[in-house]
Design an enzyme around this catalytic site. Structure first.
Site, mmCIF file in Angstrom:
data_model
loop_
_atom_site.group_PDB
_atom_site.id
_atom_site.type_symbol
_atom_site.label_atom_id
_atom_site.label_comp_id
_atom_site.label_asym_id
_atom_site.label_seq_id
_atom_site.Cartn_x
_atom_site.Cartn_y
_atom_site.Cartn_z
ATOM 1 N N SER A 135 0.812 -1.222 0.000
ATOM 2 C CA SER A 135 0.000 0.000 0.000
ATOM 3 C C SER A 135 0.845 1.272 0.000
ATOM 4 O O SER A 135 1.912 1.329 0.625
ATOM 5 C CB SER A 135 -0.884 -0.021 1.256
ATOM 6 O OG SER A 135 -1.430 1.251 1.498
ATOM 7 N N GLU A 137 0.208 3.621 1.730
ATOM 8 C CA GLU A 137 0.275 4.055 3.126
ATOM 9 C C GLU A 137 1.668 3.813 3.706
ATOM 10 O O GLU A 137 2.052 4.456 4.682
ATOM 11 C CB GLU A 137 -0.756 3.292 3.961
ATOM 12 C CG GLU A 137 -2.179 3.774 3.788
ATOM 13 C CD GLU A 137 -2.419 5.150 4.399
ATOM 14 O OE1 GLU A 137 -2.138 5.313 5.591
ATOM 15 O OE2 GLU A 137 -2.870 6.047 3.679
ATOM 16 N N TYR A 159 -1.693 0.043 10.645
ATOM 17 C CA TYR A 159 -1.944 -0.608 9.345
ATOM 18 C C TYR A 159 -0.709 -0.514 8.464
ATOM 19 O O TYR A 159 -0.238 -1.505 7.893
ATOM 20 C CB TYR A 159 -3.143 0.069 8.670
ATOM 21 C CG TYR A 159 -3.324 -0.307 7.204
ATOM 22 C CD1 TYR A 159 -3.894 -1.521 6.844
ATOM 23 C CD2 TYR A 159 -2.908 0.556 6.188
ATOM 24 C CE1 TYR A 159 -4.056 -1.869 5.504
ATOM 25 C CE2 TYR A 159 -3.067 0.224 4.849
ATOM 26 C CZ TYR A 159 -3.642 -0.991 4.513
ATOM 27 O OH TYR A 159 -3.785 -1.333 3.189
HETATM 28 P P1 NAP Z 1 -11.472 -4.673 1.641
HETATM 29 O O1 NAP Z 1 -12.581 -4.339 0.743
HETATM 30 O O2 NAP Z 1 -11.453 -4.141 3.033
HETATM 31 O O3 NAP Z 1 -11.379 -6.264 1.698
HETATM 32 C C1 NAP Z 1 -10.587 -6.919 2.665
HETATM 33 C C2 NAP Z 1 -10.759 -8.401 2.515
HETATM 34 O O4 NAP Z 1 -9.935 -9.061 3.495
HETATM 35 C C3 NAP Z 1 -12.184 -8.900 2.745
HETATM 36 O O5 NAP Z 1 -12.441 -9.955 1.858
HETATM 37 C C4 NAP Z 1 -12.115 -9.413 4.170
HETATM 38 O O6 NAP Z 1 -13.038 -10.411 4.446
HETATM 39 C C5 NAP Z 1 -10.720 -10.014 4.173
HETATM 40 N N1 NAP Z 1 -10.205 -10.229 5.528
HETATM 41 C C6 NAP Z 1 -10.130 -9.326 6.542
HETATM 42 N N2 NAP Z 1 -9.626 -9.901 7.641
HETATM 43 C C7 NAP Z 1 -9.390 -11.191 7.332
HETATM 44 C C8 NAP Z 1 -8.897 -12.306 8.058
HETATM 45 N N3 NAP Z 1 -8.547 -12.208 9.338
HETATM 46 N N4 NAP Z 1 -8.792 -13.491 7.417
HETATM 47 C C9 NAP Z 1 -9.165 -13.610 6.119
HETATM 48 N N5 NAP Z 1 -9.642 -12.610 5.384
HETATM 49 C C10 NAP Z 1 -9.753 -11.411 5.975
HETATM 50 O O7 NAP Z 1 -10.068 -4.257 0.995
HETATM 51 P P2 NAP Z 1 -9.724 -3.875 -0.530
HETATM 52 O O8 NAP Z 1 -9.954 -2.436 -0.728
HETATM 53 O O9 NAP Z 1 -10.350 -4.875 -1.428
HETATM 54 O O10 NAP Z 1 -8.143 -4.071 -0.517
HETATM 55 C C11 NAP Z 1 -7.548 -5.328 -0.843
HETATM 56 C C12 NAP Z 1 -6.125 -5.373 -0.295
HETATM 57 O O11 NAP Z 1 -5.370 -4.305 -0.859
HETATM 58 C C13 NAP Z 1 -6.019 -5.173 1.214
HETATM 59 O O12 NAP Z 1 -4.908 -5.955 1.641
HETATM 60 C C14 NAP Z 1 -5.696 -3.709 1.388
HETATM 61 O O13 NAP Z 1 -4.992 -3.507 2.586
HETATM 62 C C15 NAP Z 1 -4.829 -3.480 0.171
HETATM 63 N N6 NAP Z 1 -4.843 -2.129 -0.392
HETATM 64 C C16 NAP Z 1 -6.015 -1.530 -0.714
HETATM 65 C C17 NAP Z 1 -6.005 -0.282 -1.310
HETATM 66 C C18 NAP Z 1 -7.275 0.398 -1.722
HETATM 67 O O14 NAP Z 1 -7.216 1.618 -1.975
HETATM 68 N N7 NAP Z 1 -8.385 -0.301 -1.852
HETATM 69 C C19 NAP Z 1 -4.771 0.343 -1.579
HETATM 70 C C20 NAP Z 1 -3.600 -0.314 -1.235
HETATM 71 C C21 NAP Z 1 -3.639 -1.572 -0.655
HETATM 72 P P3 NAP Z 1 -14.519 -10.068 5.048
HETATM 73 O O15 NAP Z 1 -15.356 -9.725 3.844
HETATM 74 O O16 NAP Z 1 -14.869 -11.346 5.691
HETATM 75 O O17 NAP Z 1 -14.351 -8.929 5.998
HETATM 76 O O1 F7E Z 2 -9.228 7.979 3.916
HETATM 77 C C1 F7E Z 2 -9.750 11.380 5.136
HETATM 78 C C2 F7E Z 2 -8.798 10.476 5.885
HETATM 79 O O2 F7E Z 2 -10.187 5.878 4.832
HETATM 80 C C3 F7E Z 2 -8.761 8.866 2.919
HETATM 81 C C4 F7E Z 2 -7.302 2.064 2.351
HETATM 82 O O3 F7E Z 2 -7.810 1.366 1.245
HETATM 83 O O4 F7E Z 2 -6.110 3.584 0.965
HETATM 84 C C5 F7E Z 2 -7.068 3.505 1.986
HETATM 85 O O5 F7E Z 2 -6.637 4.196 3.135
HETATM 86 C C6 F7E Z 2 -8.544 10.232 3.513
HETATM 87 C C7 F7E Z 2 -7.743 10.233 4.816
HETATM 88 O O6 F7E Z 2 -8.504 5.812 2.929
HETATM 89 C C8 F7E Z 2 -13.008 10.920 6.618
HETATM 90 O O7 F7E Z 2 -8.326 11.097 7.065
HETATM 91 C C9 F7E Z 2 -11.751 12.580 6.037
HETATM 92 O O8 F7E Z 2 -6.832 11.282 4.794
HETATM 93 O O9 F7E Z 2 -10.774 6.565 2.480
HETATM 94 P P1 F7E Z 2 -9.779 6.508 3.557
HETATM 95 P P2 F7E Z 2 -6.983 5.736 3.378
HETATM 96 O O10 F7E Z 2 -6.799 5.998 4.817
HETATM 97 O O11 F7E Z 2 -6.211 6.591 2.435
HETATM 98 C C10 F7E Z 2 -4.818 3.043 1.295
HETATM 99 C C11 F7E Z 2 -3.924 3.175 0.100
HETATM 100 C C12 F7E Z 2 -4.896 1.688 1.854
HETATM 101 O O12 F7E Z 2 -3.986 0.873 1.701
HETATM 102 C C13 F7E Z 2 -6.002 1.397 2.802
HETATM 103 O O13 F7E Z 2 -6.234 -0.002 2.897
HETATM 104 O O14 F7E Z 2 -9.814 10.787 3.845
HETATM 105 N N1 F7E Z 2 -11.093 11.440 5.717
HETATM 106 N N2 F7E Z 2 -12.918 12.282 6.596
HETATM 107 C C14 F7E Z 2 -11.846 10.402 6.056
HETATM 108 N N3 F7E Z 2 -11.636 9.066 5.914
HETATM 109 C C15 F7E Z 2 -12.625 8.240 6.341
HETATM 110 N N4 F7E Z 2 -12.464 6.908 6.196
HETATM 111 N N5 F7E Z 2 -13.769 8.716 6.921
HETATM 112 C C16 F7E Z 2 -14.014 10.046 7.078
HETATM 113 O O15 F7E Z 2 -15.043 10.441 7.592
#
Ligand code: NAP
Ligand code: F7E
Length: 348
Positions: A135, A137, A159
């Site tokens: 990520s 992050e 995270y």
């Molecule tokens: P998501 O929608 O939150 O999906 C997370 C998945 O992980 C769900 O299928 C969840 O299952 C499963 N999971 C959570 N805890 C688990 C456990 N203890 N054992 C087995 N499975 C578990 O996340 P996403 O947005 O699809 O992201 C996919 C991956 O990319 C994650 O690793 C995330 O950290 C990473 N990532 C995401 C982003 C982004 O912007 N979306 C960016 C960078 C990296 P349940 O449905 O049962 O909860």
């Molecule tokens: O926040 C601000 C918050 O929770 C984005 C995950 O997929 O991307 C994701 O992480 C921004 C942050 O995503 C609210 O403070 C303001 O600055 O949508 P988010 P994230 O934290 O960037 C990375 C790449 C991952 O890997 C992660 O798995 O938005 N923000 N107000 C808020 N965020 C949330 N959630 N809720 C608010 O009310």
């Protein structure tokens, strides 16, 4: 002529946003797809319900298996049984704010969970290719903008710390055991299937509900952070492309453009002829102990190595999410009018 063997993929996180798009993508490429799911008190597989295949039918190409990243023996047994060609590790506690609230669980799942899976992969005779969902992050308080593969990590949440551990563990297995293991350093990617507590979806859900009179206000945290937001459907193709390369490597996947949360609100509400300033209220409850001001990626390596570029623009992404959530809000309104209770998003 010899028939080519169908490729077999194992996905953790198949029920999540990315897992659902990746499963669709792999099925369209004629893969046999095996996904890890957790036991919930309700199904929890809505995002992949449209892909469901009755296991009694002939030629089933999607199978779901119960398990958990916190149970290594189960992962080992499953991989031995399935013998996949490719493993996509997407499962994680993926919410940054929640990771501050549940740090131990997050690190167990995202950090040690990855190590458990890598150990299960290492134990296989024929080692599959491995994708790690890393990520942006991990860059955290980054020293440069845009961030690229050479930018050093400065994680600033439990995270992100867990993801840095998992990143290096993946590199270590590549170097120590010659595993074809690649990290996709993905910047934020969104879609109509995004979890409703991530900011983009929280905004698209609320704006459309407000438009239809189902909600009055939207409470958000910090409106100034900038994120590089792309479309999840584009990003899963990059995951697959990484595993098709002769050599494993680490790749930034991003659009190269960043926008602040306020801009997202402005565009989303604007598409509905609303002014976000009339409805958005800043609530410190949603602030994080530490915030990342700007994330913006440079995906040149992925473009040069395998021709990946994002297809969906920021405006198209916001429009897609608003259109989809407007339909959802209309259905919700019909249900309400018919006397069914509404769902309320009070998440982080
Ligand atoms: P998501 O929608 O939150 O999906 C997370 C998945 O992980 C769900 O299928 C969840 O299952 C499963 N999971 C959570 N805890 C688990 C456990 N203890 N054992 C087995 N499975 C578990 O996340 P996403 O947005 O699809 O992201 C996919 C991956 O990319 C994650 O690793 C995330 O950290 C990473 N990532 C995401 C982003 C982004 O912007 N979306 C960016 C960078 C990296 P349940 O449905 O049962 O909860
Ligand atoms: O926040 C601000 C918050 O929770 C984005 C995950 O997929 O991307 C994701 O992480 C921004 C942050 O995503 C609210 O403070 C303001 O600055 O949508 P988010 P994230 O934290 O960037 C990375 C790449 C991952 O890997 C992660 O798995 O938005 N923000 N107000 C808020 N965020 C949330 N959630 N809720 C608010 O009310």
């Amino acid at each position: 002529m010899l028939e080519q063997k169908r490729k077999r993929a194992f996905l953790t996180g198949i029920s999540g946003q990315d897992g659902s798009y990746l499963a669709e993508f792999l099925l369209s490429k004629d893969y046999e797809v095996h996904g890890l799911i957790r036991k919930h008190s309700i199904f929890g597989t809505e995002r992949i319900a449209h892909l469901y295949q009755d296991p009694h039918e002939p030629d089933v190409r999607l199978s779901l298996h119960y398990g958990d990243l916190n149970d290594g023996s189960n992962l080992t047994a499953l991989l031995k049984e399935i013998q996949p060609d490719e493993v996509y590790h997407l499962g994680a506690q993926s919410h940054v704010k929640v990771s501050f609230l549940n740090p131990i669980y997050t690190v167990e799942t995202d950090g040690l969970g990855t190590l458990r899976l890598l150990e299960a992969v290492r134990g296989l005779g024929n080692q599959p290719r491995y994708y790690q969902a890393s990520s942006s992050e991990m860059y955290g308080l980054a020293a440069e903008v845009p961030q690229r593969e050479s930018t050093s990590f400065h994680p600033c949440s439990p995270y992100a710390c867990a993801k840095v551990f998992a990143f290096w563990q993946t590199v270590n297995y590549r170097e120590a055991y010659a595993l074809h293991a690649s990290n996709g350093i993905m910047f934020n990617h969104e879609s109509p299937r995004r979890g409703e507590t991530f900011v983009t979806r929280k905004i698209s859900r609320a704006a459309t509900r407000i438009k239809l009179g189902l909600q009055e206000r939207l409470y958000l945290g910090n409106l100034e952070p900038q994120r590089d937001w792309g479309f999840a459907g584009d990003y899963v193709e990059a995951m697959w492309l990484m595993l098709q390369q002769d050599e494993p490597d680490d790749y930034v996947i991003a659009t190269g453009e960043s926008h602040c949360v306020r801009e997202f609100c402005e565009l989303a509400f604007g598409l509905l002829d609303l002014d976000y300033k009339d409805f958005v209220v800043v609530d410190p409850r949603y602030f994080r102990p530490l915030e990342i001001d700007v994330l913006q990626g440079d995906a040149s390596r992925a473009r040069i190595k395998f021709g990946w570029t994002p297809k969906v623009s920021f405006k198209e992404l916001v429009t897609m999410m608003i259109e989809s959530d407007l339909e959802l809000a209309k259905r919700e309104k019909l249900l309400l009018e018919a006397g069914y209770a509404s769902t309320v998003n009070s998440g982080y």
